[in-house]
Design an enzyme around this catalytic site. Sequence first.
Site, mmCIF file in Angstrom:
data_model
loop_
_atom_site.group_PDB
_atom_site.id
_atom_site.type_symbol
_atom_site.label_atom_id
_atom_site.label_comp_id
_atom_site.label_asym_id
_atom_site.label_seq_id
_atom_site.Cartn_x
_atom_site.Cartn_y
_atom_site.Cartn_z
ATOM 1 N N CYS A 1 0.832 -1.198 0.000
ATOM 2 C CA CYS A 1 0.000 0.000 0.000
ATOM 3 C C CYS A 1 0.873 1.255 0.000
ATOM 4 O O CYS A 1 1.531 1.529 -0.994
ATOM 5 C CB CYS A 1 -0.975 -0.034 1.180
ATOM 6 S SG CYS A 1 -2.377 1.101 0.998
ATOM 7 N N HIS B 1 -3.503 -5.654 1.105
ATOM 8 C CA HIS B 1 -2.874 -5.927 2.403
ATOM 9 C C HIS B 1 -2.941 -7.413 2.764
ATOM 10 O O HIS B 1 -3.848 -7.835 3.496
ATOM 11 C CB HIS B 1 -3.576 -5.125 3.502
ATOM 12 C CG HIS B 1 -3.320 -3.663 3.457
ATOM 13 N ND1 HIS B 1 -2.245 -3.074 4.094
ATOM 14 C CD2 HIS B 1 -4.000 -2.651 2.863
ATOM 15 C CE1 HIS B 1 -2.276 -1.764 3.898
ATOM 16 N NE2 HIS B 1 -3.322 -1.478 3.146
ATOM 17 N N GLU C 1 -1.214 -8.961 4.877
ATOM 18 C CA GLU C 1 -0.967 -9.135 6.310
ATOM 19 C C GLU C 1 -2.251 -9.168 7.127
ATOM 20 O O GLU C 1 -2.252 -9.635 8.274
ATOM 21 C CB GLU C 1 -0.038 -8.029 6.837
ATOM 22 C CG GLU C 1 -0.654 -6.650 6.992
ATOM 23 C CD GLU C 1 -0.631 -5.813 5.730
ATOM 24 O OE1 GLU C 1 -0.822 -4.581 5.844
ATOM 25 O OE2 GLU C 1 -0.437 -6.377 4.621
#
Length: 233
Positions: free
Chosen positions: A87, A204, A206
Amino acid sequence: MKAAILVFPGINRDRDMARALRLISGSEPAMVWHAETSLPAGTDLVVVPGGFSYGDYLRCGAIAARAPVMDAVRDYAAKGGLVLGVCNGFQILCESGLLPGVLMRNAQLKFICRDVHLRVERSDTPFTRGYNAGQVIRVPVAHGEGNYEADEETIQRLEGEGRVLYRYCSAEGVVDEAANINGAAHSIAGIVNDKGNVLGMMPHPENHVEDIMGCTDGRGLFAGLAQHLEKAA
């Protein structure tokens, strides 16, 4: 895996990234402040996380790209070290010259925060070996400037050299205008540099590594990196 996560003023996904790396690798990542001029000894992965570094003033990632620690990251990448930018991290990598192109305002001029589908374009890289080529994964996005653009020569080079690793698609893996959430050229969600050791991506992964989140599709990226580093050790 000995990861180093960069921390800039305004970054807010550093702890999410640290948790994901800790869960997958079992090791505690180092948090590296932007004013540092070197990376921890033995670092085998540098992560530039998401957020709003320096409040996105000037341009997203423009100020962070000129932070002292980025000189160390450029040297590290030039020597073949693995770098992951997510990002705002992707934006910083483009602004710092580690990746080509630029992330512009989303085509619909709105902030997008939701799960999207990505098609994994190849599985023979450190950043994709945890997946199969053509596999469709679901991960979140949260950005206002995720519209990847570059001149036509650069786009053709990225495509011709197989450097587009992740692409926005439908749940069935169809890449079309309807699935292109932000208007990115060629539905590009993630690219690597010419050496293949620096990845920038807008979604994302994660945030999709634990069952409690309802999806664990992001685990493949980190598990693949861990496998690659273990094999290379």
